[in-house]
Design an enzyme around this catalytic site. Structure first.
Site, short mmCIF file in Angstrom:
data_model
loop_
_atom_site.label_atom_id
_atom_site.label_comp_id
_atom_site.label_asym_id
_atom_site.label_seq_id
_atom_site.Cartn_x
_atom_site.Cartn_y
_atom_site.Cartn_z
N SER A 120 -1.05 11.41 -1.16
CA SER A 120 -0.41 10.69 -2.26
C SER A 120 -0.55 11.51 -3.55
O SER A 120 -1.53 12.26 -3.71
CB SER A 120 -1.08 9.33 -2.47
OG SER A 120 -0.62 8.73 -3.66
N TYR A 142 -8.83 4.17 -3.83
CA TYR A 142 -7.59 4.68 -3.22
C TYR A 142 -7.45 6.18 -3.51
O TYR A 142 -7.19 6.98 -2.61
CB TYR A 142 -6.37 3.91 -3.76
CG TYR A 142 -5.06 4.38 -3.16
CD1 TYR A 142 -4.69 4.02 -1.87
CD2 TYR A 142 -4.19 5.21 -3.88
CE1 TYR A 142 -3.49 4.47 -1.31
CE2 TYR A 142 -2.99 5.66 -3.33
CZ TYR A 142 -2.65 5.28 -2.05
OH TYR A 142 -1.47 5.72 -1.48
#
Ligand SMILES: NC(=O)c1ccc[n+]([C@@H]2O[C@H](COP(=O)([O-])OP(=O)(O)OC[C@H]3O[C@@H](n4cnc5c(N)ncnc54)[C@H](OP(=O)(O)O)[C@@H]3O)[C@@H](O)[C@H]2O)c1
Length: 279
Positions: free
Chosen positions: A157, A170
């Site tokens: 990501s 995350y």
């Protein structure tokens, strides 16, 4: 001229040979994983799809079959190392896996004013996003290296490039995926196994919909899947999109830390805490 043409023909033949026929995708019951399954689905392709929601997983498989692919499903939690190894081993024995995409993942984060993440939520996201990816690829490293062919793709990501104050855990899981993928790529190159790190920006999926924030350059899941597929087919070590957001994240890494922190504090973002827990 003739030599050039022959060289072109050899290249196309090599490309055709490299096209994956047996593809394993985790997190195929939703979002990017489902879109990837459909992007690859066509006659001659065998898809091995996993996720937890039986109905949504079956729905992806049926849509892939309608496009002419073979599609088998397994309802699994990527945290279950033993079950993952058994399933992946069985799939690989039946039809050697050419391409594995470690895609399954969740998000968790902080709402405005909230300072710390629940430790149980943090452990769950580490177990799913990081350990789950390891559970997916570890069983394939030895067989792929023995065959001297195969591709592994990790879904990272843009949030893995630079820590964001809205989603510490995350970001940590994705940064770890980036580092693991880079390490594996270098290690396996000599064995003929290719590793790609996918670095998406905002992709419209249920995961992304749960986040309240400005989402510059958000793209549909089908478009993301097409970009990922193309990058994997070209055996790109890194497949990052959109380019401008990727470059901006890279810039945030090299600009003075205090300035970047200050700018980030001014952006309003709210990310719900995951309800996932490890047993
Ligand atoms: N969307 C974005 O903007 C974006 C951007 C960058 C990176 N990513 C990454 O892309 C990947 C896919 O995300 P998405 O946006 O497509 O989200 P999504 O629509 O919520 O899909 C997530 C998928 O992961 C599966 N999954 C979650 N936990 C699992 C577990 N414990 N065991 C097995 N499967 C599990 C889900 O399966 P079930 O629903 O069946 O449990 C679902 O199929 C994630 O790794 C995410 O971090 C997304």
């Amino acid at each position: 001229m003739l030599a050039k043409r022959r060289c072109g023909a050899n290249l196309s033949a090599a490309r055709a040979k490299m096209q994956a026929k047996s593809i394993l995708i985790t997190g195929a019951s939703s979002g990017i994983g489902r879109a990837l399954a459909l992007a690859y689905a066509r006659p001659g392709i065998s898809l091995s799809l996993t996720g937890r929601d039986r109905e949504r997983l079956q729905d992806t498989a049926s849509a892939a079959q309608a496009q002419g692919a073979e599609a088998a499903t397994a309802q699994l939690d990527v945290r279950d190392q033993k079950a993952m190894a058994q399933w992946i081993g069985a799939v690989d024995a039946r039809r050697p896996i050419d391409l594995a995409i470690a895609n399954a993942g969740i998000t968790t984060g902080l709402r405005p004013g909230q300072l710390a993440e629940d430790p149980a939520a943090v452990r769950a996201i580490v177990a799913i996003n990081l350990i789950g990816a390891l559970n997916t690829v570890e069983p394939l490293i030895a067989p792929m290296c023995a065959r001297r062919r195969g591709q592994i793709a990790f879904i990272g990501s843009i949030a893995g490039i630079r820590g964001l104050p809205y989603a510490p855990a995350y970001c940590a899981t994705k940064a770890a995926i980036h580092a693991y993928s880079e390490s594996l790529r270098g290690r396996l190159a000599a064995s003929g196994v290719k590793v790609s790190l996918i670095i998406p920006g905002f992709v419209k999926t249920p995961l992304n919909d749960s986040i309240t924030a400005i989402k510059p350059l958000e793209i549909p899941d089908a478009q993301a899947a097409a970009l990922i597929k193309r990058g994997i087919e070209k055996e790109r070590p890194v497949v990052a999109f959109p380019k401008s957001l990727y470059l901006l994240a890279g810039l945030a890494r090299i600009l003075p830390v205090r300035i970047v922190d200050k700018v980030m504090r001014c952006i309003a973002v709210s990310i719900p805490q995951t309800a996932e827990r490890n047993d």
